[in-house]
Design an enzyme around this catalytic site. Structure first.
Site: not given
Length: 359
Positions: A49, A51, A55, A57, A163
């Site tokens: 989905l 990056s 990391g 998803v 955020d």
């Protein structure tokens, strides 16, 4: 999707503050992280989905059944175990609120990654819906009302998201009947020391932009109010109001000059002149240059019945053709048939959709 009773910082000792309660919960959760050889032991990995630096998803289907999930992976060589556990624990504590992305039980670790599952938002994030023009007024109001409730929920539990931005707002349907604030990687207890952003950000409030290392400020809910104000502007216009809330940025200086001039000029500078007076009043409250007098997120609710002046934005049932699902975005390019848990993230670009940023 299974939902458990939320664990809040109020659980346990009533005198325990949020920071202490969160640390206690992190320590209790350490022993609940399940080591696995591969994520494929528990999930069918469907596609990537998104990056980011820390990391990625993945869209995944649990082998034990149930709906698909967004599996968030954080690289163990880049992210501290305590950072991973804090994000997971905060997510579990606030998952009871529909305006916050639900974090599911069962944190994992592979030789390369920490991982946990979150609910999957089929329509991606809000930034994907904002193309050349902003959203219709009804949808803007839906989005900010839901986010205001989510932020108030966080603040009532002594937490600050820190955020708030379009990338971190996950969308569950094309007309924004449900949106949820995700990415709790920077969420901290109120009062936590907070430095200036590592790079200029259009969503950061001026009190943080003015900081010089190693100075910090105690994290306050007013940071989220500012982020919500910027997000409202973005949802209405499909652009940020400025690159950074700091002089000599010309867009910020024009806004700051208008709101601080006494008496205030009746006509705001472009692009603020496209908003009707009630929307301007709301924006001025959320974007108050003084964090001590900045409006709380729930101030949004007082203006939902007013005209915001966004009639020129797209209207009608077909206006959200750009609100493509993750499946549409990833078609033909992100199969995980050959991916392994030891895959190289260094070549990945973009963002994760729920990526937590710097640990």
């Amino acid at each position: 999707m299974e939902r458990r009773a939320s664990e809040t910082p109020e659980d346990g000792d009533p005198e325990e503050d949020t920071a202490t309660a969160l640390q206690r919960l992190v320590e209790l959760t350490t022993s609940r992280v399940t080591p696995v050889r591969s994520l494929r032991d528990q999930y069918h990995l469907i596609r990537k989905l998104g990056s980011g630096s820390y990391g990625r998803v993945l869209l995944a289907q649990p082998h034990q059944g149930g709906p698909a999930v967004a599996l968030k992976l954080l690289r163990r060589d880049l992210v501290l175990r305590s950072t991973f556990l804090r994000e997971f624990c905060v997510g579990r504590c606030v998952s009871a609120h529909p305006g916050l992305l639900q974090t599911l039980a069962g944190p994992l670790q592979t030789p390369r990654y920490f991982a946990f599952a979150q609910e999957y938002a089929p329509c991606g994030d809000l930034s994907g819906m904002l193309q050349e023009r902003g959203l219709p007024e009804l949808l803007v109001k839906r989005v900010v009302a839901q986010l205001a409730g989510a932020l108030d929920f966080l603040h009532s539990r002594g937490l600050v998201h820190a955020d708030v931005k379009p990338d971190n707002v996950l969308v569950f349907d094309p007309v924004c009947s449900r949106v949820a604030l995700g990415d709790l990687g920077l969420t901290r207890p109120e009062g936590s020391p907070t430095p200036a952003p590592p790079v200029p950000l259009p969503t950061a409030p001026p009190e943080l932009c003015l900081l010089l290392p190693p100075d910090t400020l105690p994290l306050r809910p007013a940071v989220d109010s500012w982020g919500l104000g910027v997000l409202l502007f973005c949802a209405a216009t499909a652009c940020f109001p400025w690159d950074v809330a700091l002089a000599p940025n010309p867009e910020f200086e024009a806004f700051a000059g208008w709101v601080t001039t006494k008496p205030q000029p009746p006509q705001p500078p472009p692009p603020w002149d496209q908003f009707a007076p009630p929307a301007l009043a709301l924006l001025q409250g959320l974007l108050d240059l003084d964090p001590e007098t900045r409006s709380p997120p729930l101030a949004v609710l007082d203006f939902l019945g007013d005209d915001w002046g966004l009639q020129g934005n797209r209207e009608g049932p077909g206006v959200l053709g750009s609100a493509v699902s993750y499946e549409d975005r990833e078609e033909g390019g992100s199969s995980l048939e050959e991916w392994t848990d030891e895959g190289d993230d260094s070549k990945s670009g973009g963002r994760t959709g729920t990526d937590g940023g710097a640990p």
